[in-house]
Write a protein that holds these residues in place. Structure first.
Motif, PDB file in Angstrom:
ATOM      1  N   VAL A   8       0.891  -1.159   0.000  1.00 27.95           N
ATOM      2  CA  VAL A   8       0.000   0.000   0.000  1.00 27.95           C
ATOM      3  C   VAL A   8       0.928   1.206   0.000  1.00 27.95           C
ATOM      4  N   ILE A   9       0.802   2.032  -1.007  1.00 27.20           N
ATOM      5  CA  ILE A   9       1.684   3.193  -1.137  1.00 27.20           C
ATOM      6  C   ILE A   9       1.120   4.337  -0.310  1.00 27.20           C
ATOM      7  N   GLY A  10       1.821   4.654   0.760  1.00 28.66           N
ATOM      8  CA  GLY A  10       1.427   5.759   1.620  1.00 28.66           C
ATOM      9  C   GLY A  10       1.974   7.079   1.098  1.00 28.66           C
ATOM     10  N   PRO A  11       1.638   8.177   1.767  1.00 25.69           N
ATOM     11  CA  PRO A  11       2.046   9.507   1.291  1.00 25.69           C
ATOM     12  C   PRO A  11       3.556   9.680   1.154  1.00 25.69           C
ATOM     13  N   GLU A  12       4.329   9.122   2.085  1.00 29.03           N
ATOM     14  CA  GLU A  12       5.786   9.295   2.033  1.00 29.03           C
ATOM     15  C   GLU A  12       6.382   8.610   0.806  1.00 29.03           C
ATOM     16  N   LEU A  13       5.992   7.357   0.574  1.00 31.09           N
ATOM     17  CA  LEU A  13       6.495   6.640  -0.594  1.00 31.09           C
ATOM     18  C   LEU A  13       5.956   7.267  -1.879  1.00 31.09           C
ATOM     19  N   ALA A  14       4.689   7.693  -1.880  1.00 31.08           N
ATOM     20  CA  ALA A  14       4.109   8.328  -3.073  1.00 31.08           C
ATOM     21  C   ALA A  14       4.916   9.561  -3.463  1.00 31.08           C
ATOM     22  N   ALA A  15       5.339  10.333  -2.478  1.00 26.47           N
ATOM     23  CA  ALA A  15       6.113  11.538  -2.753  1.00 26.47           C
ATOM     24  C   ALA A  15       7.479  11.206  -3.335  1.00 26.47           C
ATOM     25  N   ASP A  16       7.975  10.010  -3.064  1.00 29.03           N
ATOM     26  CA  ASP A  16       9.306   9.613  -3.517  1.00 29.03           C
ATOM     27  C   ASP A  16       9.289   8.834  -4.832  1.00 29.03           C
TER      28      ASP A  16
END
Length: 172
Positions: A8-16
């Protein structure tokens, strides 16, 4: 080591997810491929921490000229040699051939598409992802659809598809 669940791609990983510059994109792809080959050699699934590395693979679009030699840049010579040693001949040819169409959607584009689908009344069901890449559409699925949506993901590029399996094994 605990095996990971579907990512599940959370906000931190999505930003990266969007690499900043071609060298960064290249390094992330190589790190993901090295990890993939290690996991395959060890015959085990990726851990959640390893999934985060695999998720940063972003295909070979925009790297045709510097990495695969469609033109010559001396500052990319080490990368050209590295990729030739890392990939099998078949994998290298597939990577080279994918440079025209291996461009991944940004997290913002994906989230916007999911919001549009929700707005149109989709509440779960079956979804076909015919060109899945490493599965960002699956990883960025809205929380209210997870568990109520079955995704069939297809990826033709061998390396990318093998990474996809480590990220979303329940959807393949």
């Amino acid at each position: 080591r605990r095996p990971a669940r579907n990512l599940v791609i959370g906000p931190e990983l999505a930003a990266d997810l969007e690499p900043r510059g071609l060298k960064t994109k290249y390094r992330r792809n190589v790190a993901a491929i090295r990890l993939l080959k290690q996991l395959e050699a060890e015959g085990r699934p990726a851990t959640p921490e390893e999934q985060a590395v695999l998720a940063l693979f972003s295909g070979w679009g925009s790297l045709a000229e510097p990495v695969f030699g469609y033109g010559y840049r001396s500052e990319w010579q080490a990368e050209r040699e590295e990729i030739r040693q890392l990939l099998t001949a078949e994998e290298l040819e597939a990577a080279r051939g994918s440079t025209l169409n291996a461009h991944y959607s940004s997290p913002l584009e994906i989230q916007t598409m999911w919001q549009a689908v929700l707005h149109m009344g989709f509440k779960g069901g079956r979804v076909l992802e015919p060109s899945a890449g490493v599965g960002h559409f699956i990883g960025l699925m809205p929380k209210e659809l997870r568990g109520r949506t079955k995704v069939t993901a297809i990826e033709l590029h061998s390396v990318t598809g093998r990474i996809l399996r480590h990220l979303y094994h329940d959807h393949l």
